[in-house]
Design a protein around this motif. Sequence first.
Motif, PDB file in Angstrom:
ATOM      1  N   PHE A   1     -12.905 -16.948  -4.619  1.00 17.16           N
ATOM      2  CA  PHE A   1     -13.191 -15.726  -5.360  1.00 17.16           C
ATOM      3  C   PHE A   1     -14.232 -15.958  -6.457  1.00 17.16           C
ATOM      4  CE2 PHE A   1      -9.367 -17.434  -7.447  1.00 17.16           C
ATOM      5  CZ  PHE A   1      -9.779 -17.490  -8.777  1.00 17.16           C
ATOM      6  N   ILE A   2     -14.422 -17.230  -6.864  1.00 16.25           N
ATOM      7  CA  ILE A   2     -15.514 -17.535  -7.781  1.00 16.25           C
ATOM      8  C   ILE A   2     -16.819 -17.704  -7.003  1.00 16.25           C
ATOM      9  CG2 ILE A   2     -16.421 -19.204  -9.448  1.00 16.25           C
ATOM     10  CD1 ILE A   2     -14.143 -17.540 -10.536  1.00 16.25           C
ATOM     11  N   LYS A   3     -16.762 -18.404  -5.883  1.00 16.13           N
ATOM     12  CA  LYS A   3     -17.965 -18.575  -5.058  1.00 16.13           C
ATOM     13  C   LYS A   3     -18.527 -17.226  -4.615  1.00 16.13           C
ATOM     14  CE  LYS A   3     -16.450 -23.006  -3.065  1.00 16.13           C
ATOM     15  NZ  LYS A   3     -16.036 -23.686  -1.803  1.00 16.13           N
ATOM     16  N   ASN A   4     -17.628 -16.295  -4.327  1.00 18.21           N
ATOM     17  CA  ASN A   4     -18.050 -14.985  -3.810  1.00 18.21           C
ATOM     18  C   ASN A   4     -18.143 -13.917  -4.897  1.00 18.21           C
ATOM     19  OD1 ASN A   4     -17.982 -16.097  -1.216  1.00 18.21           O
ATOM     20  ND2 ASN A   4     -15.815 -15.592  -0.967  1.00 18.21           N
ATOM     21  N   PHE A   5     -17.971 -14.320  -6.157  1.00 19.02           N
ATOM     22  CA  PHE A   5     -17.930 -13.340  -7.240  1.00 19.02           C
ATOM     23  C   PHE A   5     -19.243 -12.591  -7.361  1.00 19.02           C
ATOM     24  CE2 PHE A   5     -18.745 -12.122 -11.654  1.00 19.02           C
ATOM     25  CZ  PHE A   5     -17.628 -11.340 -11.916  1.00 19.02           C
ATOM     26  N   ARG A   6     -19.162 -11.269  -7.502  1.00 16.00           N
ATOM     27  CA  ARG A   6     -20.308 -10.430  -7.791  1.00 16.00           C
ATOM     28  C   ARG A   6     -19.913  -9.454  -8.879  1.00 16.00           C
ATOM     29  NH1 ARG A   6     -21.683 -13.944  -5.255  1.00 16.00           N
ATOM     30  NH2 ARG A   6     -23.037 -14.064  -3.416  1.00 16.00           N
ATOM     31  N   TYR A   7     -20.754  -9.365  -9.896  1.00 12.66           N
ATOM     32  CA  TYR A   7     -20.443  -8.462 -10.999  1.00 12.66           C
ATOM     33  C   TYR A   7     -20.274  -7.040 -10.479  1.00 12.66           C
ATOM     34  CZ  TYR A   7     -20.877  -5.830 -15.330  1.00 12.66           C
ATOM     35  OH  TYR A   7     -20.650  -4.964 -16.361  1.00 12.66           O
ATOM     36  N   LEU A   8     -19.302  -6.329 -11.053  1.00  6.05           N
ATOM     37  CA  LEU A   8     -18.929  -5.009 -10.560  1.00  6.05           C
ATOM     38  C   LEU A   8     -20.085  -4.015 -10.528  1.00  6.05           C
ATOM     39  CD1 LEU A   8     -15.587  -4.719 -12.535  1.00  6.05           C
ATOM     40  CD2 LEU A   8     -15.798  -4.985 -10.082  1.00  6.05           C
TER      41      LEU A   8
ATOM     42  N   VAL B   1     -34.927   6.665 -22.153  1.00  4.41           N
ATOM     43  CA  VAL B   1     -34.203   5.626 -21.419  1.00  4.41           C
ATOM     44  C   VAL B   1     -33.511   6.274 -20.226  1.00  4.41           C
ATOM     45  CG1 VAL B   1     -33.814   4.168 -23.440  1.00  4.41           C
ATOM     46  CG2 VAL B   1     -32.094   5.866 -22.829  1.00  4.41           C
ATOM     47  N   ASN B   2     -33.326   5.493 -19.183  1.00  2.00           N
ATOM     48  CA  ASN B   2     -32.499   5.910 -18.055  1.00  2.00           C
ATOM     49  C   ASN B   2     -31.105   5.310 -18.235  1.00  2.00           C
ATOM     50  OD1 ASN B   2     -34.341   7.518 -16.670  1.00  2.00           O
ATOM     51  ND2 ASN B   2     -35.235   5.766 -15.593  1.00  2.00           N
ATOM     52  N   PHE B   3     -30.087   6.092 -17.961  1.00  2.00           N
ATOM     53  CA  PHE B   3     -28.721   5.640 -18.240  1.00  2.00           C
ATOM     54  C   PHE B   3     -27.735   6.434 -17.402  1.00  2.00           C
ATOM     55  CE2 PHE B   3     -29.569   9.212 -20.979  1.00  2.00           C
ATOM     56  CZ  PHE B   3     -28.406   9.957 -20.931  1.00  2.00           C
ATOM     57  N   ARG B   4     -26.502   5.906 -17.335  1.00  2.00           N
ATOM     58  CA  ARG B   4     -25.342   6.611 -16.792  1.00  2.00           C
ATOM     59  C   ARG B   4     -24.234   6.511 -17.830  1.00  2.00           C
ATOM     60  NH1 ARG B   4     -24.083   2.721 -12.615  1.00  2.00           N
ATOM     61  NH2 ARG B   4     -25.522   1.474 -13.835  1.00  2.00           N
ATOM     62  N   SER B   5     -23.617   7.623 -18.160  1.00  2.00           N
ATOM     63  CA  SER B   5     -22.563   7.584 -19.178  1.00  2.00           C
ATOM     64  C   SER B   5     -21.447   8.545 -18.821  1.00  2.00           C
ATOM     65  CB  SER B   5     -23.127   7.931 -20.558  1.00  2.00           C
ATOM     66  OG  SER B   5     -23.571   9.280 -20.594  1.00  2.00           O
ATOM     67  N   VAL B   6     -20.268   8.239 -19.363  1.00  2.00           N
ATOM     68  CA  VAL B   6     -19.085   9.096 -19.215  1.00  2.00           C
ATOM     69  C   VAL B   6     -18.418   9.229 -20.568  1.00  2.00           C
ATOM     70  CG1 VAL B   6     -16.689   9.119 -18.364  1.00  2.00           C
ATOM     71  CG2 VAL B   6     -18.565   8.748 -16.769  1.00  2.00           C
ATOM     72  N   MET B   7     -17.950  10.432 -20.871  1.00  2.00           N
ATOM     73  CA  MET B   7     -17.148  10.662 -22.072  1.00  2.00           C
ATOM     74  C   MET B   7     -15.904  11.447 -21.678  1.00  2.00           C
ATOM     75  SD  MET B   7     -18.199  12.384 -25.742  1.00  2.00           S
ATOM     76  CE  MET B   7     -19.251  10.994 -26.145  1.00  2.00           C
TER      77      MET B   7
ATOM     78  N   VAL C   1     -18.188   5.229 -21.892  1.00  2.00           N
ATOM     79  CA  VAL C   1     -18.780   4.048 -21.271  1.00  2.00           C
ATOM     80  C   VAL C   1     -20.216   4.404 -20.907  1.00  2.00           C
ATOM     81  CG1 VAL C   1     -17.919   4.678 -18.984  1.00  2.00           C
ATOM     82  CG2 VAL C   1     -18.558   2.328 -19.430  1.00  2.00           C
ATOM     83  N   THR C   2     -21.146   3.462 -21.125  1.00  2.00           N
ATOM     84  CA  THR C   2     -22.566   3.710 -20.873  1.00  2.00           C
ATOM     85  C   THR C   2     -23.201   2.510 -20.190  1.00  2.00           C
ATOM     86  OG1 THR C   2     -22.745   5.129 -22.838  1.00  2.00           O
ATOM     87  CG2 THR C   2     -24.792   4.269 -21.927  1.00  2.00           C
ATOM     88  N   HIS C   3     -24.059   2.773 -19.220  1.00  2.00           N
ATOM     89  CA  HIS C   3     -24.852   1.738 -18.559  1.00  2.00           C
ATOM     90  C   HIS C   3     -26.326   2.034 -18.810  1.00  2.00           C
ATOM     91  CE1 HIS C   3     -21.198   0.563 -16.480  1.00  2.00           C
ATOM     92  NE2 HIS C   3     -21.063   1.805 -16.060  1.00  2.00           N
ATOM     93  N   LEU C   4     -27.039   1.085 -19.379  1.00  2.00           N
ATOM     94  CA  LEU C   4     -28.477   1.227 -19.592  1.00  2.00           C
ATOM     95  C   LEU C   4     -29.200   0.765 -18.333  1.00  2.00           C
ATOM     96  CD1 LEU C   4     -30.900   1.811 -21.454  1.00  2.00           C
ATOM     97  CD2 LEU C   4     -30.716  -0.565 -22.255  1.00  2.00           C
TER      98      LEU C   4
ATOM     99  N   ASN D   1     -16.075   8.740 -11.582  1.00  2.00           N
ATOM    100  CA  ASN D   1     -15.331   7.527 -11.235  1.00  2.00           C
ATOM    101  C   ASN D   1     -16.266   6.351 -10.991  1.00  2.00           C
ATOM    102  OD1 ASN D   1     -12.957   8.950 -11.435  1.00  2.00           O
ATOM    103  ND2 ASN D   1     -12.647   9.151  -9.231  1.00  2.00           N
ATOM    104  N   ALA D   2     -17.398   6.587 -10.333  1.00  2.00           N
ATOM    105  CA  ALA D   2     -18.337   5.512 -10.039  1.00  2.00           C
ATOM    106  C   ALA D   2     -18.895   4.904 -11.316  1.00  2.00           C
ATOM    107  CB  ALA D   2     -19.467   6.026  -9.158  1.00  2.00           C
ATOM    108  N   ILE D   3     -19.183   5.724 -12.314  1.00  2.00           N
ATOM    109  CA  ILE D   3     -19.712   5.216 -13.580  1.00  2.00           C
ATOM    110  C   ILE D   3     -18.642   4.414 -14.321  1.00  2.00           C
ATOM    111  CG2 ILE D   3     -20.589   5.894 -15.852  1.00  2.00           C
ATOM    112  CD1 ILE D   3     -21.918   8.298 -14.441  1.00  2.00           C
ATOM    113  N   ILE D   4     -17.419   4.928 -14.340  1.00  2.00           N
ATOM    114  CA  ILE D   4     -16.320   4.205 -14.997  1.00  2.00           C
ATOM    115  C   ILE D   4     -16.090   2.857 -14.311  1.00  2.00           C
ATOM    116  CG2 ILE D   4     -13.827   4.219 -15.417  1.00  2.00           C
ATOM    117  CD1 ILE D   4     -14.033   7.254 -15.788  1.00  2.00           C
ATOM    118  N   ASP D   5     -16.095   2.863 -12.982  1.00  2.00           N
ATOM    119  CA  ASP D   5     -15.785   1.656 -12.220  1.00  2.00           C
ATOM    120  C   ASP D   5     -16.918   0.644 -12.215  1.00  2.00           C
ATOM    121  OD1 ASP D   5     -13.413   2.932 -11.646  1.00  2.00           O
ATOM    122  OD2 ASP D   5     -13.962   3.455  -9.581  1.00  2.00           O
TER     123      ASP D   5
END
Length: 225
Positions: free
Chosen positions: A217-224, A109-115, A92-95, A35-39
């Motif tokens: 919500f824009i001033k406080n926006f942080r990428y997920l 490479v280091n990564f997190r992925s879900v299938m 979904v994959t995060h590099l 769930n953490a990788i998907i989110d």
Amino acid sequence: MNASNEASKPVEPSSERTRLKRYHWLAKYDRDTINAIIDAGIVCQIGYVIDSMPYVTPTNHWRIDDYIYWHGSSASRMLKTHQEGIPVCFSVTHLDGIVFSRAAFNHNVNFRSVMAFGKAEFCEDEVKRHALEIFTDRLAPGLWDYARKPAEQEWKATKVIRMKLDEVSAKVSDGLPDEEPEDCISNRWAGSVGLRLVQLPPVPDPKLRKGIEMPSFIKNFRYLK
């Protein structure tokens, strides 16, 4: 079995299709990791077959409980086909970094992925409207209430598809180079370089009327991620 033994018991894959064969020690089957990788992101890839031709479509995704959701135009051939219940592969994959070895063969490479595998289903109107509200506020909490709500024609032009996360696994690599003993005594450098997505400052639309303040919500926006 007591609670401590239950907690230490290794989590098994949900199916043989999700059991990792290659580099199996990188496998993660627990739902918290998955769930953490998907989110952690908003872009996924959806694989499927139409008329014997394979396709992989990048799209936005979000999760509600044990379902993964994506959306698109009502005219989309992809979504029209998905709602028929064809087999789908979600990934979904995060590099996270580049791993440099002393030996060319061992760079990595280091990564997190879900299938995940399953069959997609079309969301009826009430579920669709709730899911899109969740998706909008996932991007920036408060965005749904701030923005103009969709007109009926816009609702009709949008489809939402979901898939139950029954067959799903994760793969995580976060280590240093795996070196041969003879390479470790060389004078070559080895290690890793971490990577991350950098958030830039907001850019106002030049068509904004004067006096319109940037919402919180824009001033406080942080990428997920």
